[in-house]
Write a protein that holds these residues in place. Structure first.
Motif, PDB file in Angstrom:
ATOM      1  N   ALA A 217      45.347  31.244  37.376  1.00 43.66           N
ATOM      2  CA  ALA A 217      45.507  31.491  38.812  1.00 43.66           C
ATOM      3  C   ALA A 217      46.970  31.336  39.227  1.00 43.66           C
ATOM      4  CB  ALA A 217      44.623  30.547  39.613  1.00 43.66           C
ATOM      5  N   TYR A 218      47.665  30.361  38.626  1.00 37.63           N
ATOM      6  CA  TYR A 218      49.083  30.160  38.976  1.00 37.63           C
ATOM      7  C   TYR A 218      49.895  31.408  38.658  1.00 37.63           C
ATOM      8  CZ  TYR A 218      48.231  25.153  39.502  1.00 37.63           C
ATOM      9  OH  TYR A 218      47.767  23.938  39.924  1.00 37.63           O
ATOM     10  N   ARG A 219      49.626  31.971  37.465  1.00 43.07           N
ATOM     11  CA  ARG A 219      50.393  33.154  37.055  1.00 43.07           C
ATOM     12  C   ARG A 219      50.137  34.321  38.007  1.00 43.07           C
ATOM     13  NH1 ARG A 219      48.669  31.445  32.025  1.00 43.07           N
ATOM     14  NH2 ARG A 219      46.944  32.895  32.072  1.00 43.07           N
ATOM     15  N   ILE A 220      48.882  34.502  38.382  1.00 40.21           N
ATOM     16  CA  ILE A 220      48.539  35.636  39.258  1.00 40.21           C
ATOM     17  C   ILE A 220      49.161  35.441  40.641  1.00 40.21           C
ATOM     18  CG2 ILE A 220      46.637  36.920  40.332  1.00 40.21           C
ATOM     19  CD1 ILE A 220      44.920  36.016  37.852  1.00 40.21           C
ATOM     20  N   ILE A 221      49.057  34.228  41.148  1.00 37.96           N
ATOM     21  CA  ILE A 221      49.590  33.961  42.487  1.00 37.96           C
ATOM     22  C   ILE A 221      51.114  34.137  42.490  1.00 37.96           C
ATOM     23  CG2 ILE A 221      49.950  32.119  44.203  1.00 37.96           C
ATOM     24  CD1 ILE A 221      46.983  31.304  43.541  1.00 37.96           C
ATOM     25  N   GLU A 222      51.743  33.731  41.397  1.00 41.23           N
ATOM     26  CA  GLU A 222      53.194  33.906  41.302  1.00 41.23           C
ATOM     27  C   GLU A 222      53.551  35.398  41.355  1.00 41.23           C
ATOM     28  OE1 GLU A 222      54.830  31.828  37.929  1.00 41.23           O
ATOM     29  OE2 GLU A 222      56.778  32.761  38.324  1.00 41.23           O
ATOM     30  N   GLY A 223      52.744  36.203  40.716  1.00 41.89           N
ATOM     31  CA  GLY A 223      53.049  37.622  40.644  1.00 41.89           C
ATOM     32  C   GLY A 223      52.663  38.417  41.868  1.00 41.89           C
ATOM     33  N   LYS A 224      51.536  38.047  42.538  1.00 40.27           N
ATOM     34  CA  LYS A 224      51.080  38.896  43.654  1.00 40.27           C
ATOM     35  C   LYS A 224      50.558  38.121  44.864  1.00 40.27           C
ATOM     36  CE  LYS A 224      46.471  40.270  42.694  1.00 40.27           C
ATOM     37  NZ  LYS A 224      45.527  41.296  42.335  1.00 40.27           N
ATOM     38  N   GLY A 225      50.733  36.825  44.844  1.00 36.83           N
ATOM     39  CA  GLY A 225      50.474  36.052  46.060  1.00 36.83           C
ATOM     40  C   GLY A 225      49.050  35.569  46.255  1.00 36.83           C
ATOM     41  N   ALA A 226      48.091  36.186  45.583  1.00 32.00           N
ATOM     42  CA  ALA A 226      46.694  35.796  45.768  1.00 32.00           C
ATOM     43  C   ALA A 226      45.878  36.314  44.592  1.00 32.00           C
ATOM     44  CB  ALA A 226      46.151  36.399  47.061  1.00 32.00           C
ATOM     45  N   THR A 227      44.676  35.763  44.413  1.00 22.89           N
ATOM     46  CA  THR A 227      43.763  36.303  43.396  1.00 22.89           C
ATOM     47  C   THR A 227      42.509  36.786  44.118  1.00 22.89           C
ATOM     48  OG1 THR A 227      42.480  34.290  43.021  1.00 22.89           O
ATOM     49  CG2 THR A 227      44.515  34.498  41.772  1.00 22.89           C
ATOM     50  N   TYR A 228      42.067  37.975  43.781  1.00 25.69           N
ATOM     51  CA  TYR A 228      40.849  38.444  44.459  1.00 25.69           C
ATOM     52  C   TYR A 228      39.984  39.401  43.640  1.00 25.69           C
ATOM     53  CZ  TYR A 228      44.768  41.440  45.923  1.00 25.69           C
ATOM     54  OH  TYR A 228      45.901  42.192  45.950  1.00 25.69           O
ATOM     55  N   TYR A 229      40.531  40.230  42.776  1.00 26.42           N
ATOM     56  CA  TYR A 229      39.654  41.166  42.050  1.00 26.42           C
ATOM     57  C   TYR A 229      38.693  40.426  41.119  1.00 26.42           C
ATOM     58  CZ  TYR A 229      42.670  44.994  43.603  1.00 26.42           C
ATOM     59  OH  TYR A 229      43.369  45.893  44.359  1.00 26.42           O
ATOM     60  N   GLY A 230      39.231  39.499  40.350  1.00 27.02           N
ATOM     61  CA  GLY A 230      38.388  38.758  39.401  1.00 27.02           C
ATOM     62  C   GLY A 230      37.285  37.999  40.115  1.00 27.02           C
ATOM     63  N   ILE A 231      37.677  37.250  41.149  1.00 26.80           N
ATOM     64  CA  ILE A 231      36.658  36.452  41.852  1.00 26.80           C
ATOM     65  C   ILE A 231      35.703  37.374  42.614  1.00 26.80           C
ATOM     66  CG2 ILE A 231      38.129  35.988  43.896  1.00 26.80           C
ATOM     67  CD1 ILE A 231      35.488  33.665  42.304  1.00 26.80           C
ATOM     68  N   GLY A 232      36.215  38.498  43.118  1.00 18.84           N
ATOM     69  CA  GLY A 232      35.333  39.446  43.816  1.00 18.84           C
ATOM     70  C   GLY A 232      34.246  39.956  42.877  1.00 18.84           C
ATOM     71  N   ALA A 233      34.643  40.310  41.653  1.00 18.64           N
ATOM     72  CA  ALA A 233      33.665  40.791  40.672  1.00 18.64           C
ATOM     73  C   ALA A 233      32.701  39.669  40.285  1.00 18.64           C
ATOM     74  CB  ALA A 233      34.393  41.314  39.433  1.00 18.64           C
ATOM     75  N   GLY A 234      33.220  38.461  40.142  1.00 20.81           N
ATOM     76  CA  GLY A 234      32.360  37.317  39.792  1.00 20.81           C
ATOM     77  C   GLY A 234      31.340  37.049  40.883  1.00 20.81           C
ATOM     78  N   LEU A 235      31.771  37.130  42.140  1.00 19.51           N
ATOM     79  CA  LEU A 235      30.840  36.901  43.251  1.00 19.51           C
ATOM     80  C   LEU A 235      29.756  37.973  43.264  1.00 19.51           C
ATOM     81  CD1 LEU A 235      33.445  35.923  45.994  1.00 19.51           C
ATOM     82  CD2 LEU A 235      31.631  34.440  45.114  1.00 19.51           C
ATOM     83  N   ALA A 236      30.160  39.227  43.041  1.00 24.14           N
ATOM     84  CA  ALA A 236      29.171  40.316  43.019  1.00 24.14           C
ATOM     85  C   ALA A 236      28.152  40.081  41.902  1.00 24.14           C
ATOM     86  CB  ALA A 236      29.874  41.655  42.828  1.00 24.14           C
ATOM     87  N   ARG A 237      28.626  39.555  40.781  1.00 24.05           N
ATOM     88  CA  ARG A 237      27.720  39.284  39.652  1.00 24.05           C
ATOM     89  C   ARG A 237      26.733  38.171  40.011  1.00 24.05           C
ATOM     90  NH1 ARG A 237      24.564  39.407  37.039  1.00 24.05           N
ATOM     91  NH2 ARG A 237      24.228  39.508  34.781  1.00 24.05           N
ATOM     92  N   LEU A 238      27.216  37.136  40.707  1.00 21.47           N
ATOM     93  CA  LEU A 238      26.324  36.036  41.108  1.00 21.47           C
ATOM     94  C   LEU A 238      25.304  36.530  42.143  1.00 21.47           C
ATOM     95  CD1 LEU A 238      28.776  32.988  41.477  1.00 21.47           C
ATOM     96  CD2 LEU A 238      27.363  33.596  39.505  1.00 21.47           C
ATOM     97  N   VAL A 239      25.771  37.383  43.051  1.00 25.26           N
ATOM     98  CA  VAL A 239      24.851  37.933  44.057  1.00 25.26           C
ATOM     99  C   VAL A 239      23.730  38.699  43.356  1.00 25.26           C
ATOM    100  CG1 VAL A 239      24.666  39.730  45.843  1.00 25.26           C
ATOM    101  CG2 VAL A 239      26.479  38.008  45.983  1.00 25.26           C
ATOM    102  N   ARG A 240      24.109  39.487  42.354  1.00 30.83           N
ATOM    103  CA  ARG A 240      23.070  40.250  41.645  1.00 30.83           C
ATOM    104  C   ARG A 240      22.099  39.322  40.915  1.00 30.83           C
ATOM    105  NH1 ARG A 240      24.357  45.224  37.639  1.00 30.83           N
ATOM    106  NH2 ARG A 240      24.273  43.639  36.024  1.00 30.83           N
ATOM    107  N   ALA A 241      22.638  38.260  40.328  1.00 31.23           N
ATOM    108  CA  ALA A 241      21.764  37.301  39.622  1.00 31.23           C
ATOM    109  C   ALA A 241      20.751  36.683  40.582  1.00 31.23           C
ATOM    110  CB  ALA A 241      22.611  36.207  38.969  1.00 31.23           C
ATOM    111  N   ILE A 242      21.196  36.411  41.812  1.00 29.49           N
ATOM    112  CA  ILE A 242      20.290  35.806  42.801  1.00 29.49           C
ATOM    113  C   ILE A 242      19.276  36.848  43.282  1.00 29.49           C
ATOM    114  CG2 ILE A 242      20.163  34.765  45.109  1.00 29.49           C
ATOM    115  CD1 ILE A 242      23.068  33.647  44.485  1.00 29.49           C
ATOM    116  N   LEU A 243      19.764  38.023  43.650  1.00 29.24           N
ATOM    117  CA  LEU A 243      18.860  39.048  44.196  1.00 29.24           C
ATOM    118  C   LEU A 243      17.825  39.488  43.167  1.00 29.24           C
ATOM    119  CD1 LEU A 243      21.287  41.332  46.256  1.00 29.24           C
ATOM    120  CD2 LEU A 243      19.825  39.480  47.074  1.00 29.24           C
TER     121      LEU A 243
END
Ligand code: ADP
Length: 310
Positions: A217-243
């Motif tokens: 996360a440190y490396r990504i934040i250093e390069g682009k200020g925030a992390t979101y694609y990885g966690i976005g995909a992970g959240l979508a995967r958890l949502v599918r597991a629940i649904l």
């Protein structure tokens, strides 16, 4: 099936995008304090759906969360200059104090999926404020750390990550614990597999993999200020597991009665995820050093939550 996302900034909107690409969701409702931002994301995301899955994405208010099976909580405030971590946490806890009663009123049956960082403390805050059974409040926890650990081991061993079973537990952050001792590849203990594959795990290799997981996360934040694609995909995967009532094992965060001798703290452990949220928590096998590291991680999180009054 309907999913709500409260807080449609970088992480919330990336989660909605991943849900559109992954499918399994009928309707996504974006709620944000910044209604214009939510509307803009909804419109943009809707245009992705003809290329992906027929998900109806729209912006709305809390009332529009009615009937949602899962509500992702990705709302939060940015750190102000000079602000301490605890002050930031306190302001994020206040954001959750505003949001949770309204989510509870509109979607009392929903599983809450917490993404706001620091995710373990925010999961504890959401659990306490919501009054829901502990399995219904799930944090994204170390899902990405576990994914990175599996991917880096797979790369080293030249096998598919799907064949690597290795977990990261504890805090999603600096004190997280990589479980080397119980890791397996294709049913074979990791070290033995690595030897047999001719790719032994030297201390140098282990240190490199540890650093790769822990500092991503440190490396990504250093390069682009925030992390979101990885966690976005992970959240979508958890949502599918629940649904889908999948009952897959994920290292998600949840309030835990006792772990490594520490009581009442939210952190990640391998947990079975189904329609009602966390359905079981499986204590992982730990060697002495891992057990102590998990205890330290739990103590640190407990202290942060206690300092906030949760
Ligand atoms: P991240 O990178 O974590 O997604 P952002 O700042 O992009 O961070 O997203 C956080 C979102 O949370 C913002 O869009 C912000 O408007 C929203 N937000 C903040 N406070 C509230 C609140 N009380 N209710 C709903 N949304 C909120």
């Amino acid at each position: 099936m309907k999913v709500g996302i409260v807080g449609s900034g970088f992480v919330g909107s990336a989660a909605a995008y991943a849900m559109a690409l992954l499918g399994g969701v009928r309707e996504v409702v974006l709620v944000d304090l910044d209604a214009k931002l939510a509307r803009a994301h909804a419109e943009d995301l809707l245009h992705a759906t003809p290329f992906a899955h027929p998900v109806w994405v729209r912006a709305g208010g809390y009332g529009d969360l009615e009937g949602a099976r899962v509500v992702v909580l990705a709302a939060g405030v940015a750190q102000r200059p000079g602000e301490t971590r605890l002050q930031l946490l306190d302001r994020n806890a206040q954001v959750f104090a505003q949001i949770l009663p309204r989510v509870g009123e509109a979607a009392p049956e929903a599983v809450l999926l917490v993404a706001t960082n620091p995710v373990d403390v925010m999961t504890q805050v959401a659990y306490r404020l919501s009054g829901l059974p502990l399995g219904r409040v799930v944090g994204s926890g170390t899902i990405l750390d576990t994914a990175r650990f599996r991917a880096l081991l797979a790369e080293h061993l030249e096998v598919a990550p799907q064949s690597v079973h290795a977990y990261v537990v504890g805090e999603h952050g600096d004190s997280e614990v990589l479980l080397w001792s119980g890791a397996q590849v294709g049913g074979v203990p990791l070290i033995a597999f690595a030897e047999a594959r001719g790719r032994p795990l030297t201390p140098g290799n282990r240190a490199r993999i540890d650093e790769g997981v822990r500092k991503a996360a440190y490396r990504i934040i250093e390069g682009k200020g925030a992390t979101y694609y990885g966690i976005g995909a992970g959240l979508a995967r958890l949502v599918r597991a629940i649904l889908a009532d999948e009952k897959g094992v994920y290292t998600v965060s949840a309030f835990t009665e006792e772990v490594a001798g520490v009581r009442e703290v939210a952190l990640s452990l391998p947990r079975v995820l189904g329609a009602s949220g966390v359905e079981a928590t499986i204590p992982p096998g730990l060697d002495a050093a891992e057990g102590e590291a998990l205890r330290q991680s739990a103590l640190l999180l407990k202290e942060a939550a206690s300092a906030l009054g949760f």
